[in-house]
Design a protein around this motif. Structure first.
Motif: not given
Length: 599
Positions: A292-299
């Motif tokens: 989930n943190m990585a998804r925000i980071g990718t955004g």
């Protein structure tokens, strides 16, 4: 982009003028995080991004990473920039003091991640993966594991990864084959091969700590049988010191379209020593902390690219002389007018600006929600933040990266033929950003997560929670006729959003393919409406500042004009998305597989 400038002013607008982060931080116990402190941190981070990272972006792309018998060498300057990053204390900014961190808020550190990525996407991948590794160990690791691994990770002398997928399973992690055999000393021995491992091997840190999913011998099939392990490149003693080399090796690095200076590795585990994180067969639940943190980071990577593309296109549009304005010469003493006078160039620039600034507001709003879940003491407020995050995380990941494909393409288009050659950096931005719609789950996977798992799975409750916030804000503006057109447009979209959700749910009750057929259009619709909400809020704040007599007239007037552009030209894209969703699944699924062929 060698002349990248960190968007410090806009970050201060969003965090302090729009969302009042100073009060937010005080409520969460960060009394010392004043606006002056944030401004000072922003200033130093901007210098690092602009002076250390941006100058090695193009050269890093050209040189790429080198692979030689398991050893990966990063491009010239990357190792030195990472050393500066560590010496500046940036790795531990938002982590606990007990492990050597500075105990500042998550949102503060994450805001800077956009700038580092905008200056040099490839370089930013290395410390970016470490942050997820740290958060996973903090959330789910044992006390012993935290003491063993966190101090060096937070210091930055070690880096981290996440090792999920394998060649045969892609995003279907239930198919993974990596094995974890219990050992007599309480550890495990992992055997298997992982692919697409960003920062899996490099020369920038003393050790690399891998977070790995694998199956124990008696694990059930599918995702219910996944366990999570921490596996270091070099074995680590109980007091956190490096020992001998673990049975972890890099088999190769990928040859890619973009982010060529980021080592994307095949990692082999040949009976490597690892330690179970949490309980057996509960690994995927733990891994979602990282993912989930990585998804925000990718955004944020998509946002960073939109900002960088806008900066480059704007500079060029002001300097490049081509043709005359349709309404008469603007520079009569020059052989032609700058291309910024042409309506279509304005269309592209305003689209870039509207997405960069609107998406930044949505991302910072989500960072604020993450702060609430991490540090808040009010259980009701935390649950509300978690509900909103559940809805918005797949939107942030997919919408910010999909719109980045458009903004980076416009970056090339504004330059014309010059945009297609490497000299100006626009084509590198487009290449580097293309991966963002794919890793950490493709747009299609984010869309089905949003519509099927989050919306339908909660019986619409997650959507209702956020929709209620938007509606209440719109209601609060009823007396302000200056914004009534935009307020009415937003409330109309809210009603439509809820109705479309109900309609899809009814159709899916008899034909589940209706969910998949509508999902991507539904996600993009959701993104346009959500960003519309934040553009309305930004416009209101900008008008308030002008009414108060601010001297930054151009800055705030630009906010109002860009909001007008967004509501007139970008929010209206929802019309085609609605039409596509309402067309149903038959136009996709009624054609037989046999009819898909190449003559």
């Amino acid at each position: 982009m060698q002349d990248y400038k960190a968007p410090v002013r806009d970050a201060m607008f969003v965090t302090h003028e729009l969302f009042d982060f100073q009060s937010h931080y005080a409520k969460l116990g960060f009394d010392d995080v004043s606006e002056d402190l944030v401004s000072a941190i922003f200033s130093e981070a901007a210098k690092f991004a602009e002076n250390s990272l941006a100058p090695i972006n193009a050269s890093g792309d050209k040189e790429g990473c080198k692979f030689d018998d398991g050893v990966v060498t990063t491009p010239s300057g990357f190792k030195e920039a990472y050393k500066q990053y560590v010496e500046g204390g940036w790795p531990g900014l938002a982590h606990p003091e007990e492990f050597g961190g500075q105990a500042l808020p998550y949102s503060l550190g994450t805001t800077l991640a956009e700038w580092f990525s905008g200056a040099n996407h490839s370089w930013a991948m290395y410390p970016g993966l470490s942050q997820g590794c740290i958060k996973t160990l903090k959330a789910h690791g044992s006390d012993e594991q935290k003491q063993r691994f966190l101090p060096k990770l937070i210091e930055g002398s070690w880096t981290g990864t996440m090792c999920l997928t394998e060649a045969h399973c892609g995003s279907d992690l239930g198919m993974l084959k990596c094995r974890a055999e219990p050992a007599e000393d309480g550890s495990y021995r992992l055997t298997g091969t992982k692919i697409f491992i960003s920062a899996g091997e490099h020369d920038m840190s003393d050790n690399i700590v891998h977070i790995v999913i694998a199956r124990t011998p008696d694990a059930p099939e599918g995702t219910k049988g996944i366990s999570l392990f921490v596996v270091p490149k070099f074995n680590v003693s109980e007091d956190g010191e490096i020992e001998d080399r673990n049975a972890v090796s890099c088999g190769s690095i990928e040859h890619k379209m973009g982010i060529k200076a980021s080592a994307t590795c095949v990692i082999n585990f040949d009976g490597a020593k690892g330690y179970l994180i949490g309980e057996e067969n509960r690994g995927l639940a733990c891994m979602f902390t990282f993912m989930n943190m990585a998804r925000i980071g990718t955004g944020l990577e998509g946002l960073a690219a939109s900002e960088a593309a806008f900066q480059g296109a704007l500079r060029y549009a002001k300097d490049r002389l081509q043709f005359r304005s349709l309404t008469g010469r603007k520079k009569p003493d020059a052989p032609a007018d700058p291309i910024i006078v042409h309506p279509d160039v304005r269309r592209m620039l305003l689209t870039q600006k509207a997405f960069a600034e609107g998406n930044r507001a949505m991302a910072c709003y989500c960072m604020k929600l993450v702060d609430e879940t991490l540090y808040g003491s009010d259980d009701t407020a935390k649950q509300l933040a978690e509900a909103k995050l559940a809805l918005l995380t797949p939107i942030v990941k997919a919408f910010l990266t999909e719109t980045a494909q458009e903004t980076t393409s416009y970056g090339m288009q504004v330059y014309g033929g010059h945009g297609y050659i490497s000299e100006w950096g626009m084509e590198q931005l487009a290449r580097d950003t293309r991966i963002c719609t794919m890793y950490e789950g493709t747009t299609g996977i984010q869309a089905i997560d949003l519509l099927a798992r989050k919306i339908m799975g909660s019986k619409g409750e997650l959507l209702n929670v956020f929709a209620q916030e938007v509606r209440q804000y719109c209601d609060s503006l009823r007396a302000n006729t200056k914004f009534s057109v935009w307020t009415n447009a937003l409330t109309s979209h809210l009603d439509e959003w809820l109705q479309i959700t109900q309609d899809i749910g009814k159709s899916a009750a008899t034909n589940p393919d209706e969910l998949g057929a509508a999902s991507v259009d539904y996600l993009m619709y959701s993104g346009y409406v959500t960003v519309g909400y934040f553009w309305l809020k930004m416009a209101v704040v900008a008008q308030q500042k002008l009414d108060e007599g601010s001297t930054e007239t151009d800055y705030y007037q630009a906010k109002l004009h860009t909001a007008q552009f967004y509501f007139d030209r970008l929010l209206t894209r929802t019309r085609s998305l609605v039409s596509a969703m309402q067309s149903g699944s038959d136009n996709l699924m009624s054609m037989s597989e046999a009819m898909f062929q190449v003559e």
